[in-house]
Design a protein around this motif. Structure first.
Motif, PDB file in Angstrom:
ATOM      1  N   PRO A   1       0.803  -1.246   0.000  1.00 52.61           N
ATOM      2  CA  PRO A   1       0.000   0.000   0.000  1.00 52.61           C
ATOM      3  C   PRO A   1       0.826   1.281   0.000  1.00 52.61           C
ATOM      4  N   PRO A   2       1.849   1.433   0.870  1.00 46.95           N
ATOM      5  CA  PRO A   2       2.620   2.688   0.820  1.00 46.95           C
ATOM      6  C   PRO A   2       3.412   2.844  -0.478  1.00 46.95           C
ATOM      7  N   LEU A   3       3.813   1.727  -1.068  1.00 46.41           N
ATOM      8  CA  LEU A   3       4.518   1.816  -2.353  1.00 46.41           C
ATOM      9  C   LEU A   3       3.566   2.316  -3.436  1.00 46.41           C
ATOM     10  N   SER A   4       2.345   1.780  -3.465  1.00 42.48           N
ATOM     11  CA  SER A   4       1.355   2.234  -4.452  1.00 42.48           C
ATOM     12  C   SER A   4       1.053   3.714  -4.273  1.00 42.48           C
ATOM     13  N   ARG A   5       0.908   4.149  -3.014  1.00 41.75           N
ATOM     14  CA  ARG A   5       0.636   5.575  -2.763  1.00 41.75           C
ATOM     15  C   ARG A   5       1.789   6.441  -3.252  1.00 41.75           C
ATOM     16  N   ALA A   6       3.016   5.998  -3.015  1.00 43.58           N
ATOM     17  CA  ALA A   6       4.176   6.792  -3.423  1.00 43.58           C
ATOM     18  C   ALA A   6       4.214   6.955  -4.947  1.00 43.58           C
ATOM     19  N   ILE A   7       3.890   5.890  -5.692  1.00 46.24           N
ATOM     20  CA  ILE A   7       3.898   5.977  -7.153  1.00 46.24           C
ATOM     21  C   ILE A   7       2.774   6.897  -7.641  1.00 46.24           C
ATOM     22  N   HIS A   8       1.580   6.798  -7.015  1.00 42.06           N
ATOM     23  CA  HIS A   8       0.474   7.697  -7.380  1.00 42.06           C
ATOM     24  C   HIS A   8       0.858   9.151  -7.125  1.00 42.06           C
ATOM     25  N   GLN A   9       1.478   9.424  -5.994  1.00 37.82           N
ATOM     26  CA  GLN A   9       1.889  10.793  -5.671  1.00 37.82           C
ATOM     27  C   GLN A   9       2.913  11.305  -6.673  1.00 37.82           C
ATOM     28  N   LEU A  10       3.833  10.417  -7.078  1.00 33.67           N
ATOM     29  CA  LEU A  10       4.844  10.804  -8.068  1.00 33.67           C
ATOM     30  C   LEU A  10       4.181  11.158  -9.399  1.00 33.67           C
ATOM     31  N   GLU A  11       3.206  10.367  -9.822  1.00 33.03           N
ATOM     32  CA  GLU A  11       2.504  10.643 -11.074  1.00 33.03           C
ATOM     33  C   GLU A  11       1.749  11.966 -10.993  1.00 33.03           C
ATOM     34  N   ARG A  12       1.125  12.236  -9.839  1.00 34.03           N
ATOM     35  CA  ARG A  12       0.400  13.515  -9.687  1.00 34.03           C
ATOM     36  C   ARG A  12       1.358  14.691  -9.752  1.00 34.03           C
ATOM     37  N   ARG A  13       2.490  14.564  -9.106  1.00 36.79           N
ATOM     38  CA  ARG A  13       3.455  15.671  -9.104  1.00 36.79           C
ATOM     39  C   ARG A  13       3.996  15.934 -10.503  1.00 36.79           C
ATOM     40  N   LEU A  14       4.244  14.878 -11.262  1.00 35.29           N
ATOM     41  CA  LEU A  14       4.777  15.050 -12.612  1.00 35.29           C
ATOM     42  C   LEU A  14       3.694  15.373 -13.629  1.00 35.29           C
ATOM     43  N   GLY A  15       2.457  15.046 -13.300  1.00 33.59           N
ATOM     44  CA  GLY A  15       1.347  15.336 -14.199  1.00 33.59           C
ATOM     45  C   GLY A  15       1.255  14.393 -15.380  1.00 33.59           C
ATOM     46  N   VAL A  16       1.857  13.200 -15.268  1.00 27.57           N
ATOM     47  CA  VAL A  16       1.804  12.214 -16.349  1.00 27.57           C
ATOM     48  C   VAL A  16       1.617  10.828 -15.740  1.00 27.57           C
ATOM     49  N   ALA A  17       1.034   9.931 -16.534  1.00 24.90           N
ATOM     50  CA  ALA A  17       0.927   8.535 -16.115  1.00 24.90           C
ATOM     51  C   ALA A  17       2.242   7.829 -16.430  1.00 24.90           C
ATOM     52  N   LEU A  18       2.784   7.146 -15.435  1.00 26.25           N
ATOM     53  CA  LEU A  18       4.035   6.424 -15.611  1.00 26.25           C
ATOM     54  C   LEU A  18       3.812   4.940 -15.870  1.00 26.25           C
ATOM     55  N   LEU A  19       2.660   4.450 -15.370  1.00 25.56           N
ATOM     56  CA  LEU A  19       2.362   3.025 -15.477  1.00 25.56           C
ATOM     57  C   LEU A  19       0.938   2.830 -15.970  1.00 25.56           C
ATOM     58  N   GLU A  20       0.738   1.795 -16.749  1.00 25.58           N
ATOM     59  CA  GLU A  20      -0.602   1.373 -17.136  1.00 25.58           C
ATOM     60  C   GLU A  20      -0.966   0.164 -16.284  1.00 25.58           C
ATOM     61  N   ARG A  21      -2.074   0.253 -15.598  1.00 24.47           N
ATOM     62  CA  ARG A  21      -2.495  -0.827 -14.704  1.00 24.47           C
ATOM     63  C   ARG A  21      -3.745  -1.471 -15.273  1.00 24.47           C
ATOM     64  N   VAL A  22      -3.653  -2.752 -15.616  1.00 20.66           N
ATOM     65  CA  VAL A  22      -4.798  -3.514 -16.113  1.00 20.66           C
ATOM     66  C   VAL A  22      -4.896  -4.760 -15.240  1.00 20.66           C
ATOM     67  N   GLY A  23      -5.811  -4.713 -14.256  1.00 26.03           N
ATOM     68  CA  GLY A  23      -5.890  -5.811 -13.301  1.00 26.03           C
ATOM     69  C   GLY A  23      -4.581  -5.909 -12.537  1.00 26.03           C
ATOM     70  N   ARG A  24      -3.978  -7.090 -12.540  1.00 28.27           N
ATOM     71  CA  ARG A  24      -2.701  -7.285 -11.859  1.00 28.27           C
ATOM     72  C   ARG A  24      -1.518  -6.948 -12.758  1.00 28.27           C
ATOM     73  N   ARG A  25      -1.793  -6.704 -14.034  1.00 29.39           N
ATOM     74  CA  ARG A  25      -0.707  -6.441 -14.975  1.00 29.39           C
ATOM     75  C   ARG A  25      -0.290  -4.978 -14.926  1.00 29.39           C
ATOM     76  N   VAL A  26       1.004  -4.745 -14.993  1.00 31.07           N
ATOM     77  CA  VAL A  26       1.563  -3.391 -14.987  1.00 31.07           C
ATOM     78  C   VAL A  26       2.472  -3.249 -16.200  1.00 31.07           C
TER      79      VAL A  26
END
Length: 291
Positions: A33-58
């Motif tokens: 959970p904290p790792l997922s939050r950190a990646i979401h925060q990074l994407e918000r700060r940069l203003g771009v999607a870094l990962l595509e999440r489809v179910g369990r696939r990244v």
């Protein structure tokens, strides 16, 4: 200016390399959970999607692929800076030189003597490696390295050319080509050539080689042949011969060091190496060889 924290880059690199949040979290020694939050925060700060999440696939987006490449560069540079800083603070400072055994063109003894005559010269620690000298340099494990063009990637490095040599085929005295006075690369078709550590296999399909003694022994056992700089003549066993290869590209011995280096001891070593190389060039043709 947008600043990224090293911690964020470490987190993102783990996810980008694993392409799985669970495995990345385990690799980092944290929960998901904290790792997922950190990646979401990074994407918000940069203003771009870094990962595509489809179910369990990244999967990485185009922006994510760019950040992964840049993150690796930054993290490698940070690790190298830490290593260089620790070595600079040692009670017994020294200059670390990465070399390939037998790959100094015969210049290294004179270079070391000339360097020790420089004011403020440090003891020189030699690290021997056949295929990882650029890595040792980039990772901060060495201050300088003797490399050979045209093969290594010299991006981010300063260099000083020392010696250009023609190349020879080293073979057993019983080899089918041993009686030839000159050869071309076409004559080597089908011959097993050495594989160097870290190099792409290419046309080489002989055993992997890790030191000069192993290389020459395997040649004597008819397990391979090798195209090597002409200075190798002085190190050949009695059961080996060397034949000039006319169309083999000349190889240049270069001294390389990080382009942002500011060490006075390193600068003195470069001066000494350049002076020795200049004396050799003044006394002989710039391209060494023989018949």
């Amino acid at each position: 200016m947008e600043r990224l924290e090293v911690r964020e880059l470490v987190y993102f690199t783990a996810v980008a390399e694993e392409l799985h949040f669970g495995r990345a979290a385990a690799r980092l020694g944290m929960t998901q959970p904290p790792l997922s939050r950190a990646i979401h925060q990074l994407e918000r700060r940069l203003g771009v999607a870094l990962l595509e999440r489809v179910g369990r696939r990244v999967a990485l987006t185009e922006a994510g692929a760019v950040l992964l490449r840049e993150s690796r560069t930054v993290l490698n540079a940070a690790s190298a800076a830490a290593r260089r800083t620790r070595r600079a603070g040692r009670a017994d400072p020294r200059l670390v030189l990465a070399i390939k055994p037998g790959g100094d063109g015969g210049l290294l003894p004179a270079i070391l003597d000339a360097y020790q005559a420089e004011p403020g010269a440090l003891p020189v620690e030699l690290v021997c490696s056949f295929g990882e000298r650029e890595t040792l340099l980039r990772e901060g494990r060495a201050d300088a390295a003797l490399l050979h063009r045209p093969h290594p990637d010299l991006t981010g490095l300063d260099t000083q050319d020392l010696l250009t040599e023609t190349q020879l085929l080293v073979i057993p005295r019983s080899h089918r080509l041993a009686d030839r006075t000159r050869l071309s690369l076409d004559d080597l078709a089908g011959e097993p050539l050495p594989r160097w550590p870290g190099a792409s296999e290419g046309g080489s399909h002989g055993p992997e080689v890790h030191d000069l003694g192993q290389l020459l022994h395997l040649i004597a056992l008819r397990r391979m042949v090798a195209v090597l700089p002409s200075s190798i003549r002085d190190q050949l066993r009695h059961d080996l011969v060397a034949v000039p290869v006319d169309d083999a590209e000349p190889t240049t011995l270069v001294l390389a060091w990080p382009e942002d280096a500011t060490s006075p001891a390193l600068a003195a070593f470069v001066r000494a190496a350049a002076a020795v190389a200049g004396n050799v060039s003044a006394g002989s043709p710039s391209t060494c060889g023989g018949t």
